[in-house]
Design a protein around this motif. Sequence first.
Motif, mmCIF file in Angstrom:
data_model
loop_
_atom_site.group_PDB
_atom_site.id
_atom_site.type_symbol
_atom_site.label_atom_id
_atom_site.label_comp_id
_atom_site.label_asym_id
_atom_site.label_seq_id
_atom_site.Cartn_x
_atom_site.Cartn_y
_atom_site.Cartn_z
ATOM 1 N N THR A 33 -5.914 -12.640 -8.655
ATOM 2 C CA THR A 33 -7.245 -12.220 -9.613
ATOM 3 C C THR A 33 -6.876 -10.756 -10.176
ATOM 4 O OG1 THR A 33 -9.700 -11.824 -9.437
ATOM 5 C CG2 THR A 33 -8.127 -11.068 -7.616
ATOM 6 N N SER A 34 -7.629 -10.548 -11.456
ATOM 7 C CA SER A 34 -7.380 -9.287 -12.142
ATOM 8 C C SER A 34 -8.158 -8.106 -11.531
ATOM 9 C CB SER A 34 -7.765 -9.551 -13.662
ATOM 10 O OG SER A 34 -9.265 -10.061 -13.682
ATOM 11 N N ASP A 35 -9.383 -8.353 -10.708
ATOM 12 C CA ASP A 35 -10.067 -7.327 -10.006
ATOM 13 C C ASP A 35 -10.453 -7.621 -8.505
ATOM 14 O OD1 ASP A 35 -11.651 -5.331 -9.911
ATOM 15 O OD2 ASP A 35 -13.434 -6.231 -10.617
ATOM 16 N N PRO A 36 -9.037 -7.142 -7.717
ATOM 17 C CA PRO A 36 -9.098 -7.559 -6.360
ATOM 18 C C PRO A 36 -10.283 -6.598 -5.697
ATOM 19 C CG PRO A 36 -7.143 -6.595 -6.920
ATOM 20 C CD PRO A 36 -8.000 -6.723 -8.264
ATOM 21 N N TYR A 37 -11.338 -7.165 -5.396
ATOM 22 C CA TYR A 37 -12.328 -6.432 -4.619
ATOM 23 C C TYR A 37 -12.483 -7.177 -3.315
ATOM 24 C CZ TYR A 37 -16.581 -3.765 -3.695
ATOM 25 O OH TYR A 37 -17.472 -2.719 -3.218
ATOM 26 N N TYR A 76 -9.778 -9.819 2.485
ATOM 27 C CA TYR A 76 -10.058 -10.965 1.219
ATOM 28 C C TYR A 76 -10.022 -12.218 1.831
ATOM 29 C CZ TYR A 76 -8.416 -6.775 -1.178
ATOM 30 O OH TYR A 76 -8.475 -5.177 -1.516
ATOM 31 N N PRO A 103 -5.846 -11.626 -3.073
ATOM 32 C CA PRO A 103 -6.143 -10.857 -4.248
ATOM 33 C C PRO A 103 -5.218 -10.676 -5.158
ATOM 34 C CG PRO A 103 -5.614 -9.698 -2.435
ATOM 35 C CD PRO A 103 -5.521 -11.029 -1.959
ATOM 36 N N ARG A 104 -4.007 -10.954 -4.906
ATOM 37 C CA ARG A 104 -2.851 -11.144 -6.055
ATOM 38 C C ARG A 104 -3.074 -12.079 -7.071
ATOM 39 N NH1 ARG A 104 2.168 -11.842 -2.116
ATOM 40 N NH2 ARG A 104 0.705 -13.476 -1.548
#
Length: 103
Positions: free
Chosen positions: A81-85, A74, A78-79
């Motif tokens: 965001t609501s959608d960690p892609y 990442y 990623p923590r």
Amino acid sequence: MMTLFALWNGGSSYGPSYLDDHLETFPSMAAAREAFADRANIGYWQPQTFTYANGRTDTTLTPSVDDRASMSLYLSDPRETSDPYPDRLVEFGPRGGVRVSHG
């Protein structure tokens, strides 16, 4: 300096990684690739260091890493965001080399 975030999985002998417990940090893409390769190639006899985003550091052996190992990378935390892609995926290529592809 750019910080990369990563979730590593050693393959079929390892359980899934979780953001809250296993999110690592790396100072560069080269450092992440090197850690990925080392965990497979020398981790069965030389302890590997894990530096986690929560400030914890562990040193442990990584035996039984197989060709299904992967590392989700990442470019930002990623923590947050609501959608960690993942932005990138690190895997072993068909001839055993480390390859990085877009997530």
